[in-house]
Scaffold this motif. Structure first.
Motif, mmCIF file in Angstrom:
data_model
loop_
_atom_site.group_PDB
_atom_site.id
_atom_site.type_symbol
_atom_site.label_atom_id
_atom_site.label_comp_id
_atom_site.label_asym_id
_atom_site.label_seq_id
_atom_site.Cartn_x
_atom_site.Cartn_y
_atom_site.Cartn_z
ATOM 1 N N LEU A 57 -34.186 36.930 25.996
ATOM 2 C CA LEU A 57 -33.255 37.993 27.112
ATOM 3 C C LEU A 57 -32.361 37.253 28.343
ATOM 4 N N ALA A 58 -32.571 35.929 29.443
ATOM 5 C CA ALA A 58 -31.393 36.700 30.165
ATOM 6 C C ALA A 58 -30.191 35.509 29.122
ATOM 7 N N LEU A 59 -30.411 35.150 28.664
ATOM 8 C CA LEU A 59 -29.059 34.342 28.167
ATOM 9 C C LEU A 59 -28.766 34.532 26.557
ATOM 10 N N ALA A 60 -28.729 36.116 26.499
ATOM 11 C CA ALA A 60 -28.342 36.979 25.566
ATOM 12 C C ALA A 60 -27.370 37.348 25.970
ATOM 13 N N PRO A 61 -26.163 37.216 24.963
ATOM 14 C CA PRO A 61 -24.369 38.099 25.006
ATOM 15 C C PRO A 61 -24.786 39.640 25.641
#
Length: 300
Positions: free
Chosen positions: A296-300
């Motif tokens: 989730l944190a690395l989703a664009p």
């Protein structure tokens, strides 16, 4: 618990394999972009009720193997915490690496090797050669004797389908004195390291794949990559990102550090996951939760 015994050289896995970058992409997509660090420091062994000796180390490592094998994209053992126990500790590390291979879980051996000539060749053979007792899927390397000094490791990793993560921007305060320094042309050391990785990954990029020469970029380094002209997207390889979780890096920090390169990030977390031990079920649940949070944190 059985006595610690060394793993035979053939047990680490031999034969042709697909490039590390491609295998990592698949594992991250399936299980989340997370590598769980296995860092059995004395305080953690004590927190698990284990003695700070080879027997405690073995119980710790095998519990992590049972909990994490097949659960996360990668596991990152820190070699120093095994080496501090001498030959029996190294034997535990051999067993852990072999067990991860048997479980189909990628291993990133955190050794930060960096040397020249025949010594660098020997370091490469220790962890990147087929059949080596300490063979891993990837290793960390230090380029600060010159990126060219890493050639034996780069070549052997390419030949065996393994990968490397080269230190580029680390979060320790002392690192900036070297990594932020610029040459006569104004190119920062970290940017030069990223350019060298891009050259190694050119073939994979041409095939539309993630390269196998990655960078270590601390998740708490703020705007350093942008300020120094470090082309994280252009390097074409995975970005190993320590500092997620217990060290404080969340979605905002990851967006600031990695920007459009977030899709290349393999976040690492150790304390936030290992604190759930020694219960195998609790460790597995913590690892899955951390992987979901990273995705989730690395989703664009």
């Amino acid at each position: 618990m059985s006595p610690v015994t060394p793993v035979s050289p053939g047990s680490a896995g031999t034969g042709a394999r697909r490039p590390f970058g491609a295998r990592l992409s698949e594992a991250s997509a399936a299980l989340g972009p997370l590598a769980v660090g296995v860092d059995p420091h004395p305080g953690l062994l004590d927190a698990w009720g284990l003695p700070d000796d080879p027997s405690g180390l073995e119980r710790f490592a095998l519990t992590c193997l049972e909990a994490l094998g097949g659960t996360v994209a990668a596991v990152k053992p820190q070699a120093a915490f095994f080496e501090r126990h001498g030959s029996r500790g190294v034997a535990v590390l051999e067993r852990l690496l072999a067990g991860l291979a048997d479980a189909g879980t990628l291993s990133v051996l955190d050794v930060k090797r960096g040397d020249v000539g025949s010594t660098m060749t020997a370091y490469a053979q220790a962890s990147l050669a087929d059949g080596a007792p300490l063979a891993a899927d990837a290793v960390t390397l230090s380029p600060f004797l010159g990126v060219g000094s890493l050639r034996p490791a780069l070549d052997l990793a390419a030949a065996t389908g393994r990968g490397v993560f080269v230190l580029a921007l680390t979060s320790n305060p002392e690192g900036a004195a070297v990594q932020h320094a610029r040459d006569a042309g104004g190119v920062a050391v970290a940017a030069a390291v990223a350019r060298a990785a891009a050259a190694e990954n050119a073939g994979a990029l041409a095939r539309g794949e993630l390269g196998s020469v990655g960078l270590v970029v601390g998740a708490t380094t703020g705007t350093a990559a942008a300020d120094l002209g470090v082309d994280l997207v252009g390097c074409g390889g995975p970005l190993l990102a320590p500092g997620v979780g217990a060290q404080g890096a969340g979605p905002a920090e990851l967006a600031q550090v990695f920007g459009p390169a977030r899709g290349q990030v393999l976040a690492t977390s150790s304390r936030a996951v290992l604190a759930a031990g020694p219960s195998v079920g609790a460790l597995r649940a913590a690892a899955r939760d951390a992987a979901e949070r990273c995705a989730l944190a690395l989703a664009p």
